[in-house]
Motif scaffolding. Structure first.
Motif, PDB file in Angstrom:
ATOM      1  N   GLN A 112     -12.091  42.804  11.848  1.00  0.00           N
ATOM      2  CA  GLN A 112     -10.788  42.214  11.468  1.00  0.00           C
ATOM      3  C   GLN A 112     -11.122  40.983  10.764  1.00  0.00           C
ATOM      4  O   GLN A 112     -10.391  40.682   9.850  1.00  0.00           O
ATOM      5  CB  GLN A 112      -9.916  42.008  12.839  1.00  0.00           C
ATOM      6  CG  GLN A 112      -9.821  43.007  13.622  1.00  0.00           C
ATOM      7  CD  GLN A 112      -9.085  42.903  14.813  1.00  0.00           C
ATOM      8  OE1 GLN A 112      -9.061  41.612  15.385  1.00  0.00           O
ATOM      9  NE2 GLN A 112      -8.751  43.671  15.730  1.00  0.00           N
ATOM     10  N   LEU A 113     -11.775  40.033  10.920  1.00  0.00           N
ATOM     11  CA  LEU A 113     -12.149  39.033  10.245  1.00  0.00           C
ATOM     12  C   LEU A 113     -12.514  39.327   8.757  1.00  0.00           C
ATOM     13  O   LEU A 113     -11.875  38.492   7.851  1.00  0.00           O
ATOM     14  CB  LEU A 113     -12.956  37.905  10.746  1.00  0.00           C
ATOM     15  CG  LEU A 113     -12.957  36.630  10.383  1.00  0.00           C
ATOM     16  CD1 LEU A 113     -11.526  35.921  10.054  1.00  0.00           C
ATOM     17  CD2 LEU A 113     -13.877  35.645  11.047  1.00  0.00           C
ATOM     18  N   PHE A 114     -13.310  40.002   8.604  1.00  0.00           N
ATOM     19  CA  PHE A 114     -13.844  40.732   7.294  1.00  0.00           C
ATOM     20  C   PHE A 114     -12.783  41.133   6.354  1.00  0.00           C
ATOM     21  O   PHE A 114     -12.457  40.592   5.435  1.00  0.00           O
ATOM     22  CB  PHE A 114     -15.029  41.921   7.643  1.00  0.00           C
ATOM     23  CG  PHE A 114     -15.537  42.181   6.322  1.00  0.00           C
ATOM     24  CD1 PHE A 114     -16.809  41.670   5.947  1.00  0.00           C
ATOM     25  CD2 PHE A 114     -15.075  43.074   5.589  1.00  0.00           C
ATOM     26  CE1 PHE A 114     -17.395  42.057   4.764  1.00  0.00           C
ATOM     27  CE2 PHE A 114     -15.721  43.538   4.372  1.00  0.00           C
ATOM     28  CZ  PHE A 114     -16.999  42.954   4.081  1.00  0.00           C
ATOM     29  N   ILE A 115     -11.699  41.782   7.013  1.00  0.00           N
ATOM     30  CA  ILE A 115     -10.618  42.546   6.172  1.00  0.00           C
ATOM     31  C   ILE A 115      -9.698  41.159   5.768  1.00  0.00           C
ATOM     32  O   ILE A 115      -9.363  41.145   4.501  1.00  0.00           O
ATOM     33  CB  ILE A 115     -10.026  43.602   7.115  1.00  0.00           C
ATOM     34  CG1 ILE A 115     -10.627  44.603   7.259  1.00  0.00           C
ATOM     35  CG2 ILE A 115      -8.521  43.899   6.350  1.00  0.00           C
ATOM     36  CD1 ILE A 115     -10.160  45.551   8.268  1.00  0.00           C
ATOM     37  N   GLY A 116      -9.362  40.342   6.836  1.00  0.00           N
ATOM     38  CA  GLY A 116      -8.627  39.161   6.499  1.00  0.00           C
ATOM     39  C   GLY A 116      -9.400  38.510   5.356  1.00  0.00           C
ATOM     40  O   GLY A 116      -8.897  37.691   4.386  1.00  0.00           O
TER      41      GLY A 116
END
Length: 455
Positions: A112-116
């Motif tokens: 999720q942090l990677f996509i953000g």
């Protein structure tokens, strides 16, 4: 070439007051971009703890996730910038990346942090090409150095404010879970990411107030319209030695800056035993003060050399700064007494700031108007993919698999800094002659003035 002809050419540009107003707004956009991309580096330790991440995973979030998609979207956005409404494109980009930055605060796992971070990189693909293109049409060549210095001072103001503001909020909120309406419990570092990201919704509308300048090229009005990619490729082929030397040399110098942005706060925590708040305040204040002074100094030195007829002045100034950064990185690797370590960090930040306005500023002089945004996007893509994508990970791999000790982060960072800065200086030195030739071809005597034209 008479002075009157040079004055007539400069009269095509907007009045200084309008130009500096636009430059100030672009500075705010640049500052915001680096605030949003850099604030995560302050919270590496709590993010690792709460999301159970390794140094290598963190390096992918800080570097690769942002850099890869910033590069991927860079060229399409830049082609739009080269033929479209630049201030509108910049405003859209600010709104997109601000939403993405805020969403990073809602992440609960690595992906999720990677996509953000990916979305943040995609949104920021507009800021540098739009700013460089606009400033080239707002200021004549002999005044661009200072303008680019102010614009790129935003990188340090934003990065510094991210650390100072982030550290202040972290100290105020404490390291704890907070129950928020609608979203539920969040760690305090998540709340900080949301608050910092939301600032973009103030800056985006301000960008629309910039007066769109006429497009100029070689001292006269530029032909408006898109340029086929084949024509851009031919220009790169014709001037391959200049553009390759420029991109590689400045990329290597920026590699060290990316490594510093990712790891310096954590370096002080691990190596010197500082707290997160102390490290954030120290690195943040140094970045906030020394970065803008360094960028402004670089622009002023480049303008002074241009007035004296040195068309390669931007490269010369960066060569000197690369040598000073290599010396500072050596001291950081040695990890001397605290006062010398802080002095080395200050020197690294001051001289490291030089390359940021000088690299894109040099492109303004060697690229046609209709290719400036695209050339800037290519340069940013190379810098972000190599520097942003690999710098943080290179330091992490040395720490994890060579030195096998997290407390030896200073050795990893110092080794990387020395090597890449020396290579940057050597590459730019080898590019000087080709760069001078390309500048004379592009700008002509009306833009260069008699001293540079005769050089």
């Amino acid at each position: 070439m008479s002075t009157s002809n040079v004055t007539e050419s400069e009269a095509l540009y907007p009045p200084p007051r309008a130009a500096w107003f636009a430059c100030t707004i672009l500075f705010l956009g640049c500052a915001l971009a680096f605030m949003d991309r850099g604030v995560i580096s302050l919270f590496i330790i709590p993010i690792q703890r709460d999301l159970h991440l390794s140094d290598t995973q963190i390096s992918l979030l800080v570097g690769f996730a942002f850099a890869a998609f910033n590069a991927l979207f860079g060229l399409p956005v830049a082609r739009w910038i080269d033929g479209g409404p630049r201030k509108t494109i910049a405003a859209i980009g600010i709104a997109v990346w601000s939403l993405a930055a805020s969403s990073c605060g809602l992440a609960t796992n690595f992906w999720q942090l990677f996509i953000g971070r990916v979305a943040l990189g995609a949104g920021e693909a507009s800021v540098t090409p739009a700013g460089v293109s606009l400033l080239a049409d707002l200021f004549p060549p002999k005044r661009r150095g200072r303008a680019m210095g102010l614009f790129y001072a935003g990188t340090f103001v934003g990065g510094g404010c991210a650390l100072v503001l982030g550290g202040f909020l972290w100290r105020s909120l404490g390291d704890r879970l907070m129950a928020l309406p609608l979203v539920g419990p969040l760690h305090s570092w998540q709340v900080v990411l949301i608050l910092v990201g939301s600032l973009g919704f103030i800056v985006a509308p301000l960008t629309l107030l910039i007066p769109e300048p006429r497009r100029l090229d070689g001292g006269g009005p530029a032909v408006v319209g898109g340029v086929p990619l084949a024509a851009v490729a031919r220009y790169y082929k014709t001037h391959a030695r200049t553009l390759a030397g420029h991109n590689v040399g400045f990329c290597l110098q920026n590699f060290a800056l990316h490594a510093g942005a990712a790891w310096l706060p954590t370096l002080l925590v691990r190596t010197a035993g500082w707290s997160i708040a102390q490290a954030g305040a120290t690195i943040g204040l140094m970045t906030l003060v020394l970065g803008p002074i360094g960028a402004a100094t670089a622009g002023a030195l480049a303008d002074a050399l241009a007035i004296r007829g040195r068309t390669d002045g931007k490269l010369i100034v960066c060569i000197g700064s690369a040598g000073m950064c290599a010396a500072a990185a050596t001291v950081i690797a040695i990890n001397p007494i605290p006062s010398l370590l802080i002095a080395a960090l200050g020197a690294f930040m001051f001289f490291g700031a030089f390359s940021l306005p000088l690299g894109p500023g040099a492109l303004q002089e060697i690229m046609p108007n209709a290719m400036r945004g695209q050339a800037t996007a290519v340069y940013v893509a190379v810098t972000n993919l190599v520097g942003g994508g690999l710098a943080a990970t290179t330091v992490a791999l040395l720490t994890d698999f060579v030195f096998h000790d997290k407390a030896k982060l200073n050795l990893s960072f110092g080794l990387v800094g020395v090597v890449v800065c020396i290579l940057a200086a050597l590459t730019l030195t080898a590019t000087l002659r080709a760069f001078r030739t390309t500048v004379r071809e592009r700008l002509g005597p009306a833009q260069l003035g008699p001293a540079a034209a005769a050089a």
